[in-house]
Design a protein around this motif. Structure first.
Motif, PDB file in Angstrom:
ATOM      1  N   UNK A 107       0.846  -1.201   0.000  1.00  0.00           N
ATOM      2  CA  UNK A 107       0.000   0.000   0.000  1.00  0.00           C
ATOM      3  C   UNK A 107       0.880   1.249   0.000  1.00  0.00           C
ATOM      4  N   UNK A 108       0.223   2.386  -0.223  1.00  0.00           N
ATOM      5  CA  UNK A 108       0.889   3.681  -0.246  1.00  0.00           C
ATOM      6  C   UNK A 108       1.562   3.983   1.105  1.00  0.00           C
ATOM      7  N   UNK A 109       0.981   3.491   2.187  1.00  0.00           N
ATOM      8  CA  UNK A 109       1.542   3.737   3.522  1.00  0.00           C
ATOM      9  C   UNK A 109       2.776   2.858   3.760  1.00  0.00           C
ATOM     10  N   UNK A 110       2.742   1.640   3.248  1.00  0.00           N
ATOM     11  CA  UNK A 110       3.919   0.774   3.369  1.00  0.00           C
ATOM     12  C   UNK A 110       5.107   1.399   2.631  1.00  0.00           C
ATOM     13  N   UNK A 144      -1.093  10.542  -2.764  1.00  0.00           N
ATOM     14  CA  UNK A 144      -1.737  10.591  -1.449  1.00  0.00           C
ATOM     15  C   UNK A 144      -2.662  11.809  -1.361  1.00  0.00           C
TER      16      UNK A 144
ATOM     17  N   UNK B  56       2.316  11.620   5.960  1.00  0.00           N
ATOM     18  CA  UNK B  56       1.091  10.863   5.682  1.00  0.00           C
ATOM     19  C   UNK B  56       1.073   9.509   6.387  1.00  0.00           C
ATOM     20  N   UNK B  57       2.170   9.191   7.067  1.00  0.00           N
ATOM     21  CA  UNK B  57       2.215   7.905   7.778  1.00  0.00           C
ATOM     22  C   UNK B  57       1.706   8.110   9.208  1.00  0.00           C
ATOM     23  N   UNK B  58       0.632   7.409   9.602  1.00  0.00           N
ATOM     24  CA  UNK B  58       0.124   7.576  10.972  1.00  0.00           C
ATOM     25  C   UNK B  58       1.237   7.318  11.989  1.00  0.00           C
ATOM     26  N   UNK B  61       2.227   3.860  13.042  1.00  0.00           N
ATOM     27  CA  UNK B  61       2.971   3.084  12.038  1.00  0.00           C
ATOM     28  C   UNK B  61       4.442   3.511  12.031  1.00  0.00           C
ATOM     29  N   UNK B  68       2.295  -1.132   9.143  1.00  0.00           N
ATOM     30  CA  UNK B  68       1.932  -0.647   7.803  1.00  0.00           C
ATOM     31  C   UNK B  68       1.337  -1.781   6.974  1.00  0.00           C
ATOM     32  N   UNK B  69       1.883  -2.981   7.178  1.00  0.00           N
ATOM     33  CA  UNK B  69       1.452  -4.136   6.393  1.00  0.00           C
ATOM     34  C   UNK B  69       0.061  -4.645   6.743  1.00  0.00           C
ATOM     35  N   UNK B  71      -2.511  -2.589   7.646  1.00  0.00           N
ATOM     36  CA  UNK B  71      -3.552  -1.596   7.340  1.00  0.00           C
ATOM     37  C   UNK B  71      -4.282  -2.013   6.069  1.00  0.00           C
ATOM     38  N   UNK B  72      -5.584  -1.865   6.074  1.00  0.00           N
ATOM     39  CA  UNK B  72      -6.349  -2.167   4.862  1.00  0.00           C
ATOM     40  C   UNK B  72      -5.990  -1.138   3.795  1.00  0.00           C
ATOM     41  N   UNK B  73      -6.110  -1.531   2.524  1.00  0.00           N
ATOM     42  CA  UNK B  73      -5.742  -0.634   1.427  1.00  0.00           C
ATOM     43  C   UNK B  73      -6.551   0.666   1.487  1.00  0.00           C
ATOM     44  N   UNK B  76      -5.168   2.910   4.152  1.00  0.00           N
ATOM     45  CA  UNK B  76      -3.890   3.466   3.711  1.00  0.00           C
ATOM     46  C   UNK B  76      -4.120   4.616   2.733  1.00  0.00           C
ATOM     47  N   UNK B  77      -5.073   4.420   1.801  1.00  0.00           N
ATOM     48  CA  UNK B  77      -5.341   5.442   0.790  1.00  0.00           C
ATOM     49  C   UNK B  77      -5.838   6.741   1.406  1.00  0.00           C
ATOM     50  N   UNK B  78      -6.526   6.633   2.561  1.00  0.00           N
ATOM     51  CA  UNK B  78      -7.135   7.827   3.143  1.00  0.00           C
ATOM     52  C   UNK B  78      -6.250   8.488   4.199  1.00  0.00           C
ATOM     53  N   UNK B  79      -5.014   7.978   4.332  1.00  0.00           N
ATOM     54  CA  UNK B  79      -4.133   8.487   5.384  1.00  0.00           C
ATOM     55  C   UNK B  79      -3.830   9.978   5.230  1.00  0.00           C
ATOM     56  N   UNK B  80      -3.764  10.448   3.965  1.00  0.00           N
ATOM     57  CA  UNK B  80      -3.391  11.846   3.732  1.00  0.00           C
ATOM     58  C   UNK B  80      -4.422  12.814   4.305  1.00  0.00           C
ATOM     59  N   UNK B  81      -5.649  12.332   4.505  1.00  0.00           N
ATOM     60  CA  UNK B  81      -6.681  13.203   5.081  1.00  0.00           C
ATOM     61  C   UNK B  81      -6.236  13.751   6.425  1.00  0.00           C
TER      62      UNK B  81
END
Lengths: 185, 185
Positions: A107-110, A144, B56-58, B61, B68-69, B71-73, B76-81
């Motif tokens: 994923x983008x976070x990984x 992102x 963008x990484x919580x 994590x 990171x591995x 987290x659901x996709x 992960x995609x919404x992390x930038x929010x």
């Protein structure tokens, strides 16, 4: 979004190609780093531009940075000449660094977590053992933000409704409708 | 060449500006990093793009990358929010990093040695306590190659003479002339 969906094609250098070629590639295209591959196309290293810069620093200065300050300006200016005739292999660090490589389905976070941890501005994406593409830090941020901004844009639209409609906002209205729909179902 | 002669103007972000703005600046202009300044214009930090990506990484994590591995996709995609509403200051590392700052009169090798040592793709150039400009890794390589290539171009010209003129090369001729001139002097 998975790594293989957002990676990009990127120039690579052969480990036995001239170091000057690698430096020129970075300089001309303002790349954040280069991917080094072996003769059979296997990923060997990912070098951030800040490490390629070391190619022009004489090894005795790398060993003792204080010496940089005592070099005459003319000597410093001519340091790049030393690159001539050397290959990328000769200039790589002796201890091989951790390979910043992600899997196609990461994923983008990984990818972001790996990038931050290894302080590497680009990550190689591997698919079935082969180099599929590269994700740069700016590409990762752009993707992102694209996701984040879609959500933000929606929030902005809702905020607009709230302002226009006063106390009973569109957002509350929609939320209530949705609750009603749900309770009816 | 001195640092102040080759540095460039570069966008800077205020430490109290939105983190989203810094991320967007990097993403849109494919910058290798950003310079963070305080309200009174003092240099505070230089952040490589690979470190802005951490925005963008919580934090949980960042503390434990293995997470990171899992987290659901979609998560992960919404992390930038999460960037929304945060300032650059809130996202800077708690331990202030070594400031990659060079003096206006530092040589190209001093800048390169610092860049390599700190693994930072851009160096701030200070003149009389103020930010004068920024040198990126690709700019540094371009300037180093320019010097090196001038010399190389000259070598190529001489090599050309050697090939054309056979055994007694132009280079030897020039060297001899120069020796004769010196001995006459």
């Amino acid at each position: 979004m998975q790594a293989a969906e957002i990676d990009e094609q990127f120039p690579v250098v052969d480990i036995d190609s001239p170091a000057l070629e690698a430096a020129r590639m970075l300089a001309e295209h303002s790349l954040p780093g280069i991917v080094v591959v072996t003769a059979d196309g296997q990923l060997y290293a990912v070098l951030p531009a800040s490490q390629v810069v070391r190619f022009i620093v004489p090894s005795y200065v790398q060993d003792d940075p204080v010496l940089a300050g005592v070099l005459a300006e003319s000597t410093a200016d001519r340091a790049a000449e030393k690159l001539g005739g050397k290959t990328v292999r000769e200039l790589l660090p002796q201890h091989r660094l951790t390979l910043p490589a992600a899997n196609a389905d990461d994923t983008i976070i990984e990818v972001a977590a790996m990038m931050g941890r290894l302080r590497c501005p680009l990550i190689a994406v591997m698919k079935q053992g082969k180099l599929h593409g590269v994700i740069t830090a700016s590409r990762l941020l752009a993707m992102a933000l694209k996701c984040g901004l879609t959500e933000q844009a929606w929030t902005a639209v809702v905020a607009g409704f709230t302002t226009e409609w006063g106390a009973v906002s569109a957002w509350q209205f929609l939320e209530q409708s949705s609750d009603q729909t749900r309770s009816r179902a």
